[in-house]
Design a protein around this motif. Sequence first.
Motif, mmCIF file in Angstrom:
data_model
loop_
_atom_site.group_PDB
_atom_site.id
_atom_site.type_symbol
_atom_site.label_atom_id
_atom_site.label_comp_id
_atom_site.label_asym_id
_atom_site.label_seq_id
_atom_site.Cartn_x
_atom_site.Cartn_y
_atom_site.Cartn_z
ATOM 1 N N ALA A 109 -19.894 -30.930 -22.275
ATOM 2 C CA ALA A 109 -19.187 -29.660 -22.108
ATOM 3 C C ALA A 109 -18.877 -29.050 -23.474
ATOM 4 C CB ALA A 109 -17.892 -29.875 -21.329
ATOM 5 N N SER A 110 -18.489 -27.776 -23.460
ATOM 6 C CA SER A 110 -18.052 -27.150 -24.702
ATOM 7 C C SER A 110 -16.531 -27.134 -24.735
ATOM 8 C CB SER A 110 -18.655 -25.752 -24.847
ATOM 9 O OG SER A 110 -18.349 -24.936 -23.731
ATOM 10 N N GLN A 111 -15.920 -25.977 -24.859
ATOM 11 C CA GLN A 111 -14.481 -25.933 -25.069
ATOM 12 C C GLN A 111 -13.676 -26.492 -23.897
ATOM 13 O OE1 GLN A 111 -12.890 -21.990 -25.695
ATOM 14 N NE2 GLN A 111 -11.206 -22.787 -26.936
ATOM 15 N N VAL A 112 -14.162 -26.242 -22.667
ATOM 16 C CA VAL A 112 -13.428 -26.676 -21.477
ATOM 17 C C VAL A 112 -14.276 -27.673 -20.686
ATOM 18 C CG1 VAL A 112 -12.369 -25.941 -19.307
ATOM 19 C CG2 VAL A 112 -12.223 -24.470 -21.340
ATOM 20 N N PRO A 113 -13.794 -28.897 -20.454
ATOM 21 C CA PRO A 113 -14.543 -29.835 -19.622
ATOM 22 C C PRO A 113 -14.547 -29.376 -18.174
ATOM 23 C CG PRO A 113 -12.390 -30.738 -20.119
ATOM 24 C CD PRO A 113 -12.507 -29.462 -20.901
ATOM 25 N N THR A 114 -15.529 -29.840 -17.425
ATOM 26 C CA THR A 114 -15.638 -29.486 -16.012
ATOM 27 C C THR A 114 -15.634 -30.764 -15.184
ATOM 28 O OG1 THR A 114 -18.065 -29.571 -15.892
ATOM 29 C CG2 THR A 114 -17.082 -27.525 -16.708
ATOM 30 N N LYS A 115 -15.746 -30.609 -13.871
ATOM 31 C CA LYS A 115 -15.794 -31.784 -12.998
ATOM 32 C C LYS A 115 -17.066 -32.608 -13.244
ATOM 33 C CE LYS A 115 -12.994 -29.758 -9.306
ATOM 34 N NZ LYS A 115 -12.959 -29.335 -7.879
ATOM 35 N N GLN A 116 -18.111 -31.966 -13.749
ATOM 36 C CA GLN A 116 -19.380 -32.653 -13.973
ATOM 37 C C GLN A 116 -19.599 -33.026 -15.443
ATOM 38 O OE1 GLN A 116 -19.316 -29.572 -12.239
ATOM 39 N NE2 GLN A 116 -19.147 -30.709 -10.307
ATOM 40 N N ARG A 117 -18.875 -32.364 -16.346
ATOM 41 C CA ARG A 117 -19.162 -32.540 -17.769
ATOM 42 C C ARG A 117 -17.886 -32.868 -18.549
ATOM 43 N NH1 ARG A 117 -24.287 -31.007 -18.875
ATOM 44 N NH2 ARG A 117 -25.326 -29.760 -17.267
ATOM 45 N N ASN A 118 -17.919 -33.990 -19.235
ATOM 46 C CA ASN A 118 -16.828 -34.367 -20.121
ATOM 47 C C ASN A 118 -16.961 -33.598 -21.433
ATOM 48 O OD1 ASN A 118 -14.586 -36.490 -20.267
ATOM 49 N ND2 ASN A 118 -15.583 -36.756 -22.242
ATOM 50 N N HIS A 119 -15.902 -33.625 -22.227
ATOM 51 C CA HIS A 119 -16.026 -33.094 -23.574
ATOM 52 C C HIS A 119 -17.111 -33.861 -24.333
ATOM 53 C CE1 HIS A 119 -11.988 -30.818 -24.261
ATOM 54 N NE2 HIS A 119 -12.976 -29.987 -23.999
ATOM 55 N N ASN A 120 -17.487 -33.351 -25.485
ATOM 56 C CA ASN A 120 -18.582 -33.909 -26.274
ATOM 57 C C ASN A 120 -18.454 -35.407 -26.522
ATOM 58 O OD1 ASN A 120 -20.276 -31.522 -27.399
ATOM 59 N ND2 ASN A 120 -18.158 -30.860 -27.594
ATOM 60 N N GLY A 121 -19.590 -36.023 -26.782
ATOM 61 C CA GLY A 121 -19.688 -37.415 -27.174
ATOM 62 C C GLY A 121 -21.142 -37.840 -27.088
#
Length: 305
Positions: free
Chosen positions: A12-24
């Motif tokens: 994800a970018s600035q805002v995580p979603t139900k499917q995407r975590n923040h970066n890593g």
Amino acid sequence: MSQRELVILGTASQVPTKQRNHNGYLLRWDREGLLFDPGEGTQRQMSFAGVAASGITRICITHFHGDHCFGLPGVLGRFSLDGAPHPVDVYFPASGEVYYERLVDSSADHRQVGLQPHPIAGDGELPPPGADFTLRAARLSHPVEAFGYRLDEVDSLRFVPERLRELGLSGPIVGELARRGEVEIGGRTVTLDEVSEVRRGQSFAFVMDTRLCDGVHELARGVDMLVIEATFVDADERLAVEHGHLTAGQAARVAARAGVRTLVLAHFSQRYRTLDQHVADARAHFGGEIVMAEDLMRIPVPPRR
């Protein structure tokens, strides 16, 4: 056989979603583990991915926006819990050193791993103690100071079996040739160059949160795998420039120009319900392998050329 793969922990970018975590993003490279941009929740994603903190040897932070660094305290806590039998090198923009210090001392947990900080002041080679590769940084174009990273394995030589057979070389004398660079056989001198060829080292680049700039092209040039942000679709290029990001089409044009083998697109804005347009924009400019990164995906580094 060596294990070289990219483990996607968040996209994800600035805002995580139900499917995407923040970066890593964890690059597993033989005995090394390079963790790039550990955003919030990285520790949990590591558990889902089945990767241990003890396998991380280096941490590379492009910049100090939260979605690229808020997970650092959790990862350090995991080091202390699981144990890390080695020091961990941490690379980050020097201008953000105050944020780095706050992150590593953000709680009362007793840190039981030795961190070796490497603040980056400008473009150039970075110290990778004990590594069999070079590590470089290049400045990117973002509202805060940001750097991308590039890893290059040193080229080596390999014997060409046909040439060895033609010259009657086999057994211990081949090892002697490798050590000395030349041997005497049948009244003539055979040099290493006559029976070997260059084995090109593999390469990897990581580019996040940037407008198009010289550093993007420098990092991407000729790499086997390029991990690069594609926050916006091409129709939103104005927004990308305004906020210091790339579109999928821009990232693909960079890869095409650079001769990249595998293009990994990531860091997607939460504004898009699907990535269909990202795929179309990228495919219009790049004919090679394109991977639209998904959380917990594992992507092998392309084999040597």
